[in-house]
Design a protein around this motif. Structure first.
Motif, PDB file in Angstrom:
ATOM      1  N   UNK A  33       8.586  -0.329  21.952  1.00 28.93           N
ATOM      2  CA  UNK A  33       9.786  -0.318  22.791  1.00 28.93           C
ATOM      3  C   UNK A  33      10.657  -1.554  22.573  1.00 28.93           C
ATOM      4  N   UNK A  34      10.028  -2.699  22.357  1.00 28.81           N
ATOM      5  CA  UNK A  34      10.770  -3.955  22.217  1.00 28.81           C
ATOM      6  C   UNK A  34      10.832  -4.474  20.792  1.00 28.81           C
ATOM      7  N   UNK A  35      10.615  -3.614  19.814  1.00 27.93           N
ATOM      8  CA  UNK A  35      10.678  -4.029  18.422  1.00 27.93           C
ATOM      9  C   UNK A  35       9.419  -3.644  17.663  1.00 27.93           C
ATOM     10  N   UNK A  36       9.321  -4.115  16.440  1.00 25.34           N
ATOM     11  CA  UNK A  36       8.176  -3.773  15.592  1.00 25.34           C
ATOM     12  C   UNK A  36       7.007  -4.704  15.867  1.00 25.34           C
ATOM     13  N   UNK A  37       5.826  -4.107  15.839  1.00 25.03           N
ATOM     14  CA  UNK A  37       4.587  -4.856  16.015  1.00 25.03           C
ATOM     15  C   UNK A  37       3.732  -4.606  14.777  1.00 25.03           C
ATOM     16  N   UNK A  38       3.122  -5.672  14.244  1.00 22.40           N
ATOM     17  CA  UNK A  38       2.245  -5.522  13.088  1.00 22.40           C
ATOM     18  C   UNK A  38       0.813  -5.352  13.572  1.00 22.40           C
ATOM     19  N   UNK A  39       0.185  -4.283  13.109  1.00 21.71           N
ATOM     20  CA  UNK A  39      -1.208  -4.004  13.428  1.00 21.71           C
ATOM     21  C   UNK A  39      -2.034  -4.318  12.186  1.00 21.71           C
ATOM     22  N   UNK A  40      -3.181  -4.958  12.352  1.00 17.90           N
ATOM     23  CA  UNK A  40      -4.045  -5.311  11.226  1.00 17.90           C
ATOM     24  C   UNK A  40      -5.439  -4.737  11.454  1.00 17.90           C
ATOM     25  N   UNK A  82     -13.070 -10.214   3.358  1.00 14.03           N
ATOM     26  CA  UNK A  82     -12.664  -8.928   3.927  1.00 14.03           C
ATOM     27  C   UNK A  82     -11.332  -8.508   3.309  1.00 14.03           C
ATOM     28  N   UNK A  83     -11.002  -7.237   3.466  1.00 14.71           N
ATOM     29  CA  UNK A  83      -9.676  -6.774   3.094  1.00 14.71           C
ATOM     30  C   UNK A  83      -8.975  -6.361   4.389  1.00 14.71           C
ATOM     31  N   UNK A  84      -7.786  -6.902   4.578  1.00 17.31           N
ATOM     32  CA  UNK A  84      -7.005  -6.634   5.783  1.00 17.31           C
ATOM     33  C   UNK A  84      -5.872  -5.683   5.429  1.00 17.31           C
ATOM     34  N   UNK A  85      -5.802  -4.558   6.122  1.00 19.46           N
ATOM     35  CA  UNK A  85      -4.720  -3.604   5.939  1.00 19.46           C
ATOM     36  C   UNK A  85      -3.776  -3.728   7.123  1.00 19.46           C
ATOM     37  N   UNK A  86      -2.482  -3.823   6.834  1.00 16.38           N
ATOM     38  CA  UNK A  86      -1.504  -3.982   7.916  1.00 16.38           C
ATOM     39  C   UNK A  86      -0.549  -2.802   7.959  1.00 16.38           C
ATOM     40  N   UNK A  87      -0.021  -2.573   9.152  1.00 11.14           N
ATOM     41  CA  UNK A  87       0.989  -1.542   9.343  1.00 11.14           C
ATOM     42  C   UNK A  87       1.953  -2.015  10.414  1.00 11.14           C
ATOM     43  N   UNK A 134       0.850  -1.179   0.000  1.00 12.54           N
ATOM     44  CA  UNK A 134       0.000   0.000   0.000  1.00 12.54           C
ATOM     45  C   UNK A 134       0.887   1.230   0.000  1.00 12.54           C
ATOM     46  N   UNK A 135       0.535   2.217  -0.817  1.00 15.26           N
ATOM     47  CA  UNK A 135       1.213   3.511  -0.802  1.00 15.26           C
ATOM     48  C   UNK A 135       0.189   4.531  -0.311  1.00 15.26           C
ATOM     49  N   UNK A 136       0.509   5.207   0.794  1.00 12.69           N
ATOM     50  CA  UNK A 136      -0.419   6.176   1.360  1.00 12.69           C
ATOM     51  C   UNK A 136       0.344   7.328   1.982  1.00 12.69           C
ATOM     52  N   UNK A 137      -0.129   8.531   1.718  1.00  7.94           N
ATOM     53  CA  UNK A 137       0.469   9.716   2.321  1.00  7.94           C
ATOM     54  C   UNK A 137      -0.080   9.958   3.722  1.00  7.94           C
ATOM     55  N   UNK A 138      -1.348   9.619   3.948  1.00  4.96           N
ATOM     56  CA  UNK A 138      -1.997  10.002   5.197  1.00  4.96           C
ATOM     57  C   UNK A 138      -2.387   8.844   6.117  1.00  4.96           C
ATOM     58  N   UNK A 139      -2.410   7.617   5.599  1.00  5.40           N
ATOM     59  CA  UNK A 139      -2.779   6.471   6.421  1.00  5.40           C
ATOM     60  C   UNK A 139      -1.546   5.621   6.714  1.00  5.40           C
ATOM     61  N   UNK A 140      -1.512   4.944   7.854  1.00  7.11           N
ATOM     62  CA  UNK A 140      -0.295   4.238   8.263  1.00  7.11           C
ATOM     63  C   UNK A 140      -0.070   2.884   7.600  1.00  7.11           C
ATOM     64  N   UNK A 141      -0.943   2.487   6.687  1.00  3.39           N
ATOM     65  CA  UNK A 141      -0.867   1.133   6.138  1.00  3.39           C
ATOM     66  C   UNK A 141       0.276   0.960   5.151  1.00  3.39           C
ATOM     67  N   UNK A 142       0.884  -0.242   5.165  1.00  4.12           N
ATOM     68  CA  UNK A 142       1.919  -0.555   4.187  1.00  4.12           C
ATOM     69  C   UNK A 142       1.707  -1.917   3.528  1.00  4.12           C
ATOM     70  N   UNK A 143       0.630  -2.608   3.879  1.00  5.10           N
ATOM     71  CA  UNK A 143       0.344  -3.896   3.259  1.00  5.10           C
ATOM     72  C   UNK A 143      -1.136  -4.212   3.298  1.00  5.10           C
ATOM     73  N   UNK A 144      -1.541  -5.149   2.454  1.00  4.92           N
ATOM     74  CA  UNK A 144      -2.928  -5.584   2.428  1.00  4.92           C
ATOM     75  C   UNK A 144      -3.017  -7.020   1.960  1.00  4.92           C
ATOM     76  N   UNK A 145      -4.131  -7.692   2.271  1.00  5.15           N
ATOM     77  CA  UNK A 145      -4.450  -9.002   1.702  1.00  5.15           C
ATOM     78  C   UNK A 145      -5.942  -9.229   1.846  1.00  5.15           C
ATOM     79  N   UNK A 146      -6.467 -10.104   1.009  1.00  4.64           N
ATOM     80  CA  UNK A 146      -7.870 -10.495   1.085  1.00  4.64           C
ATOM     81  C   UNK A 146      -7.981 -11.716   1.984  1.00  4.64           C
ATOM     82  N   UNK A 147      -9.011 -11.736   2.827  1.00  6.71           N
ATOM     83  CA  UNK A 147      -9.219 -12.870   3.713  1.00  6.71           C
ATOM     84  C   UNK A 147     -10.698 -13.010   4.019  1.00  6.71           C
ATOM     85  N   UNK A 148     -11.268 -14.130   3.653  1.00  7.16           N
ATOM     86  CA  UNK A 148     -12.634 -14.492   4.025  1.00  7.16           C
ATOM     87  C   UNK A 148     -13.651 -13.388   3.712  1.00  7.16           C
TER      88      UNK A 148
END
Length: 73
Positions: A37-44, A27-32, A11-25
């Motif tokens: 503090x202890x490393x990167x966490x993926x939010x969906x 739905x469309x899942x957007x990830x960032x 995903x390319x976005x100037x204003x939203x934090x998303x950097x990935x997507x996939x289709x699932x069941x």
């Protein structure tokens, strides 16, 4: 926000934090990745697909807001 969904699952976005997507069941899942503090966490965020046609994808987010994304060749 202005967002472009790429075929390779990115995903390319100037204003939203998303950097990935996939289709699932139906739905469309957007990830960032968020730096924590202890490393990167993926939010969906799961969004419902309302409609898809030749020039737009309309989705609904968790607060029932409709979002229209333009589709380009």
């Amino acid at each position: 926000g202005n967002m472009e969904i790429k075929p390779a699952g990115t995903v390319v976005s100037q204003s939203l934090p998303y950097n990935g997507w996939k289709l699932w069941n139906g739905h469309i899942l957007f990830s960032s990745e968020v730096a924590q503090e202890y490393g990167k966490v993926t939010r969906v965020d799961t969004m419902n697909i309302v409609s898809l046609n030749d020039d737009s994808l309309i989705i609904r987010n968790h607060v029932n807001q409709m979002i229209r994304l333009g589709i380009r060749d």
